[in-house]
Design an enzyme around this catalytic site. Structure first.
Site, short mmCIF file in Angstrom:
data_model
loop_
_atom_site.label_atom_id
_atom_site.label_comp_id
_atom_site.label_asym_id
_atom_site.label_seq_id
_atom_site.Cartn_x
_atom_site.Cartn_y
_atom_site.Cartn_z
N PRO A 2 -12.34 -54.65 -45.46
CG PRO A 2 -13.52 -56.49 -46.21
CD PRO A 2 -13.27 -55.66 -44.99
CD GLU A 3 -11.03 -48.29 -47.29
OE1 GLU A 3 -11.61 -47.67 -48.19
OE2 GLU A 3 -10.56 -47.75 -46.29
CG HIS A 91 -14.98 -65.98 -36.39
ND1 HIS A 91 -15.91 -65.72 -35.40
CD2 HIS A 91 -13.78 -65.89 -35.80
CE1 HIS A 91 -15.27 -65.46 -34.27
NE2 HIS A 91 -13.98 -65.58 -34.49
NE ARG A 109 -12.99 -56.83 -35.17
CZ ARG A 109 -12.09 -55.89 -35.00
NH1 ARG A 109 -12.35 -54.68 -35.39
NH2 ARG A 109 -10.96 -56.16 -34.42
NE ARG A 151 -24.53 -32.26 -49.41
CZ ARG A 151 -24.92 -33.50 -49.18
NH1 ARG A 151 -24.64 -34.08 -48.04
NH2 ARG A 151 -25.59 -34.16 -50.10
#
Length: 270
Positions: A2-3, A91, A109, A151
């Site tokens: 999922p994003e 799961h 996972r 940076r």
DNA sequence: AAATTCTCCTGAAGGC
DNA sequence: TGCCTTCAGGAGAATT
């Protein structure tokens, strides 16, 4: 995986089902996710009404009068609102039941998380230091440019850093950088403000379009199958290594940056 | 402070 | 056919 668009789609999918509903029971079949699921989830939630469902970055927040459930879907997490008698899969780790239906967390996972806080949720350790929402007015080219000053990290890891901006995962980082014409390995502090204008716009566009695509699967939300919205989206670079760049025809390259698959066009992205 | 590496976990893919 | 190895990947934690 999922994003942010998928988390937003999940939020929109579950909210009408659970907002205003009273939790009747919580079943925890496998408490060992990224962190152990606290007993408070099972002990304090029954009897409480979900007053509001919200999102901060990729975290989902279920508010009640006694506290807030903080959830993260990790890599493989999925939330569905199903009839409680729906067959339990291997799961299916957690059910938050609302009478004869439940919100079911499936996560092969187990990189996901289910936590609870009775404090102000946005001050929770995991949420307190998050950067702005990319689809809010707090996010802009000027903000990125200022944060990037000095940076030396690559622009890709910079925009994937949740302290800089939340919700830009690996897929959308690749896509945004391609749209903006910026090489993923360029030092964040050496990119001009005009180029950050392009990048900020690209991030907003890519995420917005993906959320819209996610919306197309929304009506099928209760069904078990159906690919995540972003796989239906036409990805320009991600997963297309060794294929032709859709702009110039060059062969797209794959390189691992910080262990993440990074696909880019070395001709279009500088 | 910033940057890098390590870690959790399982399913899928590849080698033999 | 099947066993073994390798690896992806979000993001916090540990380390440099």
């Amino acid at each position: 995986m999922p994003e942010l668009p998928e988390v937003e789609t999940t939020l929109r999918g579950i909210t009408p089902h659970i907002q205003g509903q009273q939790v009747t029971e919580v079943v925890i079949r496998h408490p060992q996710l990224r962190w152990p699921i606290p007993d408070a989830i099972r002990d304090l939630l029954p009897g409480e009404v979900i007053t509001e469902v919200a999102r901060r970055g990729k975290y989902l927040l279920l508010h009640t009068a006694r506290g807030t459930v903080i959830m993260h879907l990790g890599m493989s997490g999925r939330l569905r609102y199903v009839a409680s008698e729906t067959a339990i899969g291997k799961h299916d780790h957690v059910d938050i039941q609302f009478g004869d239906h439940c919100l079911r967390l499936t996560d092969p996972r187990r990189f996901g998380a289910v936590l609870f806080t009775d404090q102000a949720p946005l001050e929770h350790k995991l949420l307190a230091h998050l950067g702005p929402e990319p689809l809010s007015s707090d996010f802009s080219a000027a903000y990125l440019f200022k944060k990037a000053a000095g940076r030396r990290s690559t622009i890709k890891s910079f925009i994937m850093d949740s302290k800089i901006v939340v919700g830009v995962g690996n897929i959308y980082a690749c896509e945004s950088l391609f749209r903006a014409g910026i090489h993923p390995e360029r030092a964040a502090g050496k990119i001009s403000l005009p180029r950050y204008e392009k990048l900020a716009q690209a991030i907003v566009e890519v995420l917005s379009e993906a959320i819209q695509q996610g919306g197309t699967t929304l009506k099928d939300f209760q069904k078990a199958d159906g690919k995540p919205g972003y796989f239906q989206q036409s990805l320009m670079v991600y997963g297309r290594d060794d294929e032709a760049c859709l702009h110039c025809g060059s062969t797209l390259k794959l390189k691992r940056l910080q262990g993440r698959a990074t696909v880019f066009c070395s001709r279009c992205q500088r």
